[in-house]
Design an enzyme around this catalytic site. Sequence first.
Site, short mmCIF file in Angstrom:
data_model
loop_
_atom_site.label_atom_id
_atom_site.label_comp_id
_atom_site.label_asym_id
_atom_site.label_seq_id
_atom_site.Cartn_x
_atom_site.Cartn_y
_atom_site.Cartn_z
N ARG A 18 -9.15 42.18 -12.02
CA ARG A 18 -9.61 40.99 -11.30
C ARG A 18 -8.41 40.09 -11.18
NH1 ARG A 18 -11.46 36.73 -15.21
NH2 ARG A 18 -11.00 37.59 -17.26
N TYR A 23 -6.83 36.22 -10.62
CA TYR A 23 -6.92 34.76 -10.54
C TYR A 23 -6.10 34.32 -9.33
CZ TYR A 23 -8.90 34.49 -15.26
OH TYR A 23 -9.70 34.61 -16.36
C1 LMR Z 1 -8.54 33.20 -20.74
O1 LMR Z 1 -8.41 32.63 -21.83
O2 LMR Z 1 -7.72 34.04 -20.33
C2 LMR Z 1 -9.70 32.85 -19.87
O3 LMR Z 1 -10.63 32.13 -20.61
C3 LMR Z 1 -9.19 32.09 -18.71
C4 LMR Z 1 -10.30 31.52 -17.90
O4 LMR Z 1 -10.57 30.34 -18.06
O5 LMR Z 1 -10.87 32.23 -17.09
#
Ligand code: LMR
Length: 391
Positions: free
Chosen positions: A162, A164
């Site tokens: 996935r 970001y």
């Molecule tokens: C992470 O710590 O990698 C995730 O919690 C990041 C998130 O906020 O999606």
Amino acid sequence: MKITDIELHAVGVPRHTGFVNKHVIVKIHTDEGLTGIGEMSDFSHLPMYAVDLNDLKRTLISILIGKNPFDLMKINQELIDSFPEAMYYYEKGSFIRNGIDNALHDLCAKYLDISVSDLLGGRVKEKIKVCYPIFRHRFMDEVEENIEVVRKRYEQGFDVFRLYVGKNLDADEAFLARVKEEFKSKVKIKSYDFSHLLNWKDASRAIKRLTKYDLGLEMIESPAPRNDFEGLYQLRLKTDYPISEHVWSFKQQEEMIKKDAIDIFNISPIFIGGLTSARKAAYAAEVANKGIVLGTTQELSIGTAAMAHLGCSLTNINHTSDPTGPELYVGDVVKNKITYKDGYLHAPDRNVKGLGVEIDEALLEKYRVPDLSWSNVTVHQLQDRTATTKG
Ligand code: LMR
Ligand code: MG
């Protein structure tokens, strides 16, 4: 069985990226000589203030001592009174409730000589399909670094990822083009996660650009500011892709159901405050005829084991899920780390009682930190889960 004592141990565990996450490991002792373990996972999220662990322990002692751990409903109610729901994704009170609720489940299951999934209603499956996260591109030169991550993790068996997105769309596009070119259809990108960074109109434009590279996209995550239910709804009408959002309070879940704002609820015990609450959120999703995905903050093995037990007991997880914490960190605090095979999170052996993981005291010492205080990190580093200060 009565609770006699509670211990809280702060640990700081680095990820392979160098980013250090702080967690609190919980032990709950009883007059039966049994100890339940839990994890308040990943306090290294905004807001940038720290919970005082001595103070927290005093509060938890006042709630828990003398209680029967099987009184899960009553204890959760009292935890909610002391650590109320907030309409915020990373509300630290939810992390606190989660760690306690994990440990109570471990304790009750150990007492009954069964696994936590048996306590949760038994198993509908033994493993959950999960994806490996690719953290947000800020700069073009991160594209090749992330392609290298895909290569390495693909070799290890992860074929779903996935992404970001939303800070550098040129880099996001370049990455997707490179994945398509190198891996063809061998690799799926199941989700674009906007992490609430854009308003829905900007997210809508970004989605148009990024969906040119549909590589098995199952959902668009958090494409509006937190609690912008109207924005999510508007966006949902404009795109063919399912919209997913995390559940961080029951009020927020209610609003999303009432507004018909999303398609898929992203449910994780850490953000809704425990296994008990996560089940409730999953059942609410089922009743509302919405899909669910098992989300994550990136837990260590204790937190991940709890999620594996939960996930294998739910009938309505119909998308690739997210917990891969034990693969992201350089170490852990248990003797039997949770492992992944062919891109699946396998639930601990059902014949092992409780959560099925055991604390390694030497590792707990190795990663021990004095408290949850923050070092010099920036908001960008926290949002993008990166150790680099470039920017
Ligand atoms: C992470 O710590 O990698 C995730 O919690 C990041 C998130 O906020 O999606
Ligand atoms: Mg996290």
